[in-house]
Motif scaffolding. Structure first.
Motif, PDB file in Angstrom:
ATOM      1  N   GLY A 160       0.798  -1.221   0.000  1.00  0.00           N
ATOM      2  CA  GLY A 160       0.000   0.000   0.000  1.00  0.00           C
ATOM      3  C   GLY A 160       0.830   1.270   0.000  1.00  0.00           C
ATOM      4  O   GLY A 160       0.285   2.360   0.048  1.00  0.00           O
ATOM      5  N   HIS A 161       2.161   1.123  -0.088  1.00  0.00           N
ATOM      6  CA  HIS A 161       3.001   2.326  -0.045  1.00  0.00           C
ATOM      7  C   HIS A 161       2.699   3.248  -1.215  1.00  0.00           C
ATOM      8  O   HIS A 161       2.802   4.467  -1.117  1.00  0.00           O
ATOM      9  N   ARG A 162       2.291   2.661  -2.341  1.00  0.00           N
ATOM     10  CA  ARG A 162       2.026   3.469  -3.519  1.00  0.00           C
ATOM     11  C   ARG A 162       0.782   4.334  -3.326  1.00  0.00           C
ATOM     12  O   ARG A 162       0.747   5.489  -3.733  1.00  0.00           O
ATOM     13  N   ILE A 163      -0.224   3.738  -2.675  1.00  0.00           N
ATOM     14  CA  ILE A 163      -1.453   4.509  -2.426  1.00  0.00           C
ATOM     15  C   ILE A 163      -1.168   5.644  -1.463  1.00  0.00           C
ATOM     16  O   ILE A 163      -1.609   6.780  -1.660  1.00  0.00           O
ATOM     17  N   VAL A 164      -0.367   5.340  -0.428  1.00  0.00           N
ATOM     18  CA  VAL A 164      -0.025   6.377   0.549  1.00  0.00           C
ATOM     19  C   VAL A 164       0.674   7.531  -0.166  1.00  0.00           C
ATOM     20  O   VAL A 164       0.333   8.708   0.015  1.00  0.00           O
ATOM     21  N   PHE A 165       1.650   7.200  -1.016  1.00  0.00           N
ATOM     22  CA  PHE A 165       2.364   8.256  -1.712  1.00  0.00           C
ATOM     23  C   PHE A 165       1.430   9.026  -2.655  1.00  0.00           C
ATOM     24  O   PHE A 165       1.465  10.251  -2.716  1.00  0.00           O
ATOM     25  N   GLY A 166       0.580   8.296  -3.354  1.00  0.00           N
ATOM     26  CA  GLY A 166      -0.361   8.952  -4.260  1.00  0.00           C
ATOM     27  C   GLY A 166      -1.246   9.934  -3.517  1.00  0.00           C
ATOM     28  O   GLY A 166      -1.481  11.050  -3.984  1.00  0.00           O
ATOM     29  N   MET A 167      -1.682   9.534  -2.321  1.00  0.00           N
ATOM     30  CA  MET A 167      -2.543  10.427  -1.546  1.00  0.00           C
ATOM     31  C   MET A 167      -1.785  11.673  -1.106  1.00  0.00           C
ATOM     32  O   MET A 167      -2.301  12.785  -1.131  1.00  0.00           O
ATOM     33  N   MET A 168      -0.529  11.483  -0.710  1.00  0.00           N
ATOM     34  CA  MET A 168       0.256  12.639  -0.285  1.00  0.00           C
ATOM     35  C   MET A 168       0.547  13.546  -1.476  1.00  0.00           C
ATOM     36  O   MET A 168       0.556  14.761  -1.362  1.00  0.00           O
ATOM     37  N   LEU A 169       0.778  12.930  -2.622  1.00  0.00           N
ATOM     38  CA  LEU A 169       1.111  13.704  -3.820  1.00  0.00           C
ATOM     39  C   LEU A 169      -0.086  14.546  -4.263  1.00  0.00           C
ATOM     40  O   LEU A 169       0.051  15.734  -4.555  1.00  0.00           O
ATOM     41  N   PHE A 170      -1.254  13.931  -4.291  1.00  0.00           N
ATOM     42  CA  PHE A 170      -2.430  14.685  -4.737  1.00  0.00           C
ATOM     43  C   PHE A 170      -2.693  15.858  -3.796  1.00  0.00           C
ATOM     44  O   PHE A 170      -3.157  16.921  -4.226  1.00  0.00           O
ATOM     45  N   ALA A 171      -2.342  15.673  -2.526  1.00  0.00           N
ATOM     46  CA  ALA A 171      -2.557  16.734  -1.542  1.00  0.00           C
ATOM     47  C   ALA A 171      -1.791  18.000  -1.918  1.00  0.00           C
ATOM     48  O   ALA A 171      -2.173  19.104  -1.541  1.00  0.00           O
ATOM     49  N   CYS A 172      -0.688  17.854  -2.684  1.00  0.00           N
ATOM     50  CA  CYS A 172       0.087  19.030  -3.118  1.00  0.00           C
ATOM     51  C   CYS A 172      -0.743  19.926  -4.023  1.00  0.00           C
ATOM     52  O   CYS A 172      -0.468  21.109  -4.142  1.00  0.00           O
ATOM     53  N   PHE A 173      -1.651  19.327  -4.744  1.00  0.00           N
ATOM     54  CA  PHE A 173      -2.232  20.058  -5.864  1.00  0.00           C
ATOM     55  C   PHE A 173      -3.675  20.498  -5.630  1.00  0.00           C
ATOM     56  O   PHE A 173      -4.272  21.125  -6.486  1.00  0.00           O
ATOM     57  N   ILE A 174      -4.224  20.171  -4.463  1.00  0.00           N
ATOM     58  CA  ILE A 174      -5.618  20.570  -4.241  1.00  0.00           C
ATOM     59  C   ILE A 174      -5.707  22.091  -4.174  1.00  0.00           C
ATOM     60  O   ILE A 174      -4.764  22.752  -3.759  1.00  0.00           O
TER      61      ILE A 174
END
Lengths: 299, 367, 295
Positions: free
Chosen positions: C120-134
């Motif tokens: 699940g590390h990829r999902i965690v990173f994806g969630m953190m990454l999307f948070a940059c752009f909201i």
């Protein structure tokens, strides 16, 4: 048959340590980003006005939002500003990158000059351009004094029909150098043997750019569009500092709309609804992009 | 008049002389290999011939006319690059057709010629693919096809095999050789690999520091290297180099390595410092012509499958000797060897130039 | 230049006149980018009289630093007339801890997400990454409520927290992409040598992280210093950061408009990030590029 001994407490702690270290950050993001988004979504479906109230109102706020002429002004302005901003930034950026790639001796001096606006705050940019575009004392006045052309007019910032273009000009001034750098990095990444091969094959400089170099810059184009679109939707400070959303509501953007409806006009539900629409707009751009980027990297 | 004539060519970049007066001639249909260590100027020379870098002085003539002022595309040449330089946004077919398109060839002719070349190189099934979908060897073929399709009067190859693995390199090397034999194209080929140079060339030019060290046929380069650099650079294992002093009677060399004196086929000035160069195959079993037999201790045994190389202790020096693979030997044993001094090349130790080469004075073999 | 060399230069590269055109265009663009900065600086050194009578493209006839003194120490922002110096320090007090905390957390996150991967590390990173752009508008109202509940409204500490939270995505992205290039064998061999989680981080990854730390610190510093939305939403009045104070100064409509003071204040607000850009432009660029993901 051997029985493996139960792992010691220390060993188990070691195994969990990475997750423990990551947990606070993940919790912060979950609560402050995703939790808050849900919260905002809830507010957008409530009857909140000055303060949050949690009385269900369905899509009432969205209905009211899309019945606001002001919201359409904001969307229209975003469309005008966004498209000019993206297209002109890319045009200038690509043009400058190609020029700078012609073995320019003073490249080391020029590049930082093109790029420095990116280091400035939008508030500073807005302040500077507001002064520069001031019809009575700014650029218009200077041209009249210097050239003696007394009827020269450049009063866009005070004209409701033209003010949004001044926002675009200031935005382009700030970001086009950065786009140039993105394209320049792309150009520098092209195998020089490829250009030599095309030269030997008989392609002219123009043909080399048209047929080989520009198609190879596709990833840079994509990144530039994404970054600029994202910046355009989020633009808030620039408009506030340059025009304050005016004259009237002539330079209203969704970001300024959301702020004023939420904090000054006590229409929190409508403000939340507009924020959710902005979020969906950005998600529509960023999610596919991030997804493909991550997939590519992990391949 | 030779087909390609390069005349005291020089190139200077920022006070740095990359090429210091290069003279080369090549017959039509010849296969010239420019070989040398990296930084010797061979790629610069090739780029100058292509017109991608301008010489600061000198002339390049193809078929009698100077081309130095011509744009690369007007020189009627084609080039194959180390990275293959395939255009990644175009299919293989479009890549091959690109030079024709630039030359204004009509579309139907283009398709026909691309098909013909693709057939020659057996890449017809790849025409619709993008370069990214090809293996290294396939890309190499496409690059060659793109060069061939123009039917230029001169082909340039810039280290075309160095991005391939060892097995593929041997295959493609053979293919280039066959291509040359079948088409009688004139080729100039740059490599740092001396085996490629030996196997492909009709003429080798060995370069170092922007200067031509020697130009000649592969056998001339191999058997009578003009100086100690060429002797050392060409051939594997490298030529055995035995420095020494010419004896008082001028008919022998006392080796620096130890108490051996080797006879000289041609007398030299007594006391002169010379270096005797001997290929591994000139040290071995047999016993004919002019030479000496020595009993030397074996230090290292290197079987290659086809041959057996023995590293033998000669005083302070270690020399390599080639034997048939059938010979059995182990370290520590004493191996009697015949030094075929007829094939020895003698260099002046100080100037590092060749004084006497066996091949030039076969008459002395009888002495 | 001999006739022969002339011929060569036309054969090999663009002709001389086209070089002139290229240089000319490049210099015109350089002027386009430089003019607003020049106007800001020159206006800030003029007197109000000169501003009214002259033109903005002219150099100051009698340069004076009065406007700078006033902007720094005595200009009126809102009801107080103490210049922008207090707000400048507000920004410093906000930026330093926010940058440090978000960088440290980002480094640890990047380390875990590359070298200690879990399902699940990829999902965690994806969630953190999307948070940059909201768009931050979508978290503004809840954040204001939470800061109020925590008693952090209108405080620098509150702004520090906000910037740490919304900067985490970028700092994690930077360190993740950087540590991704480190060979995993390095960690495996260190583990065999008996090093634990923190020892490996401190002794092996951290010593070679200087470049990415510089990139991250500069990126975060620039972003947080330049932020306006969070500042204006969560810290009004005396605890405002520099950008908010500048906007208040410039857009206040009371009294005589002092353009020279406005411009001096704008330059002061721009100075820290400009200095960072001049000193470490290369790293600044790398941060921007990494922020655009492709680089």
């Amino acid at each position: 048959m051997s029985v493996s001994p139960a792992p010691s407490l220390g060993k188990r702690l070691q195994d969990w340590l990475p997750r423990i270290v990551l947990a606070p950050s993940l919790a912060l993001v979950l609560v402050f980003v995703y939790g808050f988004i849900v919260w905002t979504a809830v507010l957008s479906m409530s009857t909140s006005r000055l303060l949050p109230v949690y009385r269900w109102a369905g899509f009432d706020a969205y209905e009211r939002l899309f019945n606001q002429p002001n919201w359409y002004v904001a969307l229209k302005n975003l469309a005008i500003f966004g498209s000019i901003y993206i297209v002109v930034c890319i045009a200038i950026g690509l043009f400058l990158a190609i020029l700078l790639d012609q073995k320019i001796r003073i490249e080391g001096v020029l590049r930082p000059i093109y790029l420095y606006p990116m280091a400035l705050s939008f508030v500073v940019t807005g302040t500077a351009w507001k002064w520069f575009l001031n019809p009575g004392m700014g650029f218009e006045h200077a041209v009249r004094v210097i050239t003696g052309w007394d009827t020269f007019r450049f009063d866009w910032i005070t004209r409701p029909d033209m003010a949004i273009y001044t926002v675009a000009i200031a935005g382009i001034w700030q970001a086009s150098g950065f786009v140039m750098a993105m394209f320049l990095a792309g150009l520098r990444g092209i195998d020089s043997e490829m250009l030599k091969a095309a030269t030997v094959d008989g392609a002219s400089t123009f043909t080399i750019y048209r047929r080989i170099v520009i198609p190879l810059l596709r990833p840079a184009f994509l990144s530039a569009v994404i970054v600029l679109a994202h910046m355009a939707i989020k633009s808030y400070d620039l408009v506030i500092a340059l025009t304050g959303g005016g004259p009237g509501n002539a330079t209203e953007l969704p970001s300024t709309f959301m702020y004023s409806y939420t904090f000054t006009r006590s229409q929190m539900a409508v403000g939340s609804a507009s924020a959710m629409v902005m979020l969906m707009g950005i998600a529509a751009i960023m999610v596919p992009y991030l997804y493909s980027e991550l997939k590519e990297k992990n391949r | 008049m030779a087909f390609i004539e390069i005349d005291s060519l020089e190139r200077t970049i920022g006070g740095n002389k990359i090429l210091k007066g290069i003279d080369i001639e090549l017959e039509k249909g010849g296969f010239l290999v420019l070989v040398g260590p990296s930084g010797c100027g061979k790629s610069t020379l090739l780029n100058a011939i292509a017109g991608l870098q301008q010489p600061t002085a000198g002339d390049i003539r193809i078929d009698g006319t100077s081309v130095v002022n011509l744009h690369p595309s007007k020189r009627d040449i084609a080039m194959v690059f180390q990275s293959y330089a395939l255009y990644p946004n175009m299919t293989v077919g479009e890549n091959i057709a690109f030079p024709l398109e630039m030359a204004g060839t009509p579309k139907e002719n283009r398709t026909k010629e691309v098909g013909a070349v693709a057939k020659t190189l057996q890449i017809e099934h790849l025409l619709d693919r993008k370069p990214a979908q090809l293996s290294g060897g396939q890309r190499q073929r496409v690059a060659m096809a793109r060069a061939l399709v123009r039917k230029p009067r001169l082909f340039l190859f810039d280290e075309p095999l160095s991005n391939l693995d060892a097995k593929l390199r041997v295959e493609v090397r053979a293919e280039i050789k066959r291509l040359h034999q079948n088409t009688h194209a004139t080729i100039i080929y740059v490599t740092h690999d001396q085996i490629e140079a030996m196997t492909l060339a009709t003429k080798i030019v060995v370069m170092k520091d922007g200067i031509i060290q020697q130009a000649g046929t592969p056998s001339e380069i191999y058997n009578t290297p003009a100086n100690m650099f060429v002797a050392d650079f060409m051939g594997s294992p490298a030529m055995n180099m035995l420095p020494g002093t010419v004896t008082a009677d001028g008919r022998g060399v006392a080796l620096d390595a130890g108490a051996f004196t080797l006879p000289l086929a041609t007398p030299l000035t007594p006391g002169r410092k010379v270096t005797l160069g001997l290929r591994a195959e000139a040290i071995g079993a047999g016993q004919s012509g002019f030479g000496v037999t020595l009993d030397l201790p074996v230090e290292i045994v290197e079987p290659t499958g086809s041959d057996l190389y023995l590293w033998l202790r000669l005083g302070k020096a270690l020399v390599s000797a080639r034997f048939p693979a059938t010979v059995e030997q182990r370290p520590g044993a004493i191996q009697p060897v015949w030094l075929d001094l007829n094939r020895a090349v003698i260099f002046d130790t100080e100037s590092r130039e060749r004084i006497v080469g066996a091949a030039q004075e076969p008459a002395l073999a009888a002495t | 230049m001999s006739a022969r060399e002339m011929a060569i230069s036309t054969a090999a590269g663009p002709a001389r006149w086209s070089r002139v055109v290229i240089y000319g265009l490049l210099i015109v663009f350089a002027l386009f980018y430089l003019t607003p900065l020049f106007v800001m600086l020159s206006t800030s050194f003029k007197t109000l009289d000169e501003i009214r009578s002259g033109n903005i493209l002219a150099l100051p006839a009698h340069p004076t630093a009065d406007a700078w003194g006033k902007a720094w120490g005595s200009a009126c922002i809102g009801v107080t007339c103490e210049g922008i110096k207090g707000y400048f320090w507000n920004s410093i007090k906000m930026v330093v801890p926010a940058v440090l905390i978000s960088t440290v957390l980002g480094a640890l996150n990047g380390y875990v997400l590359t070298k200690w991967r879990f399902p699940g590390h990829r999902i965690v990173f994806g969630m953190m990454l999307f948070a940059c752009f909201i768009p931050f508008q979508s978290v503004l109202i809840p954040m204001a409520r939470v800061l109020g509940i925590l008693g952090l409204s209108n405080t620098t500490a509150g702004l520090v927290m906000v910037h740490v939270v919304y900067g985490l995505g970028f700092t994690t992205l930077f360190f993740r992409n950087y540590y991704d290039t480190f060979p995993t064998e390095l960690i495996q061999s260190a583990q065999m040598d008996g090093a634990g989680f923190f020892t490996i981080f401190r002794r092996i990854l951290l010593p070679s992280s200087a470049p990415i730390i510089v990139v991250t610190v500069i990126y975060q510093f620039t972003n947080i210093w330049n932020d306006f939305l969070f500042g204006v939403s969560f810290a009004s009045g005396g605890s405002s950061p520099m950008t908010v104070a500048l906007n208040n100064l410039v857009s206040s409509s009371t009294g005589v408009k002092e353009y020279n003071v406005d411009m001096a204040a704008a330059v002061i607000a721009a100075l820290p990030t400009l200095i960072v850009y001049i000193v470490a432009g290369r790293y600044f660029m790398r941060g921007l590029m990494a922020g655009a993901i492709k680089g």
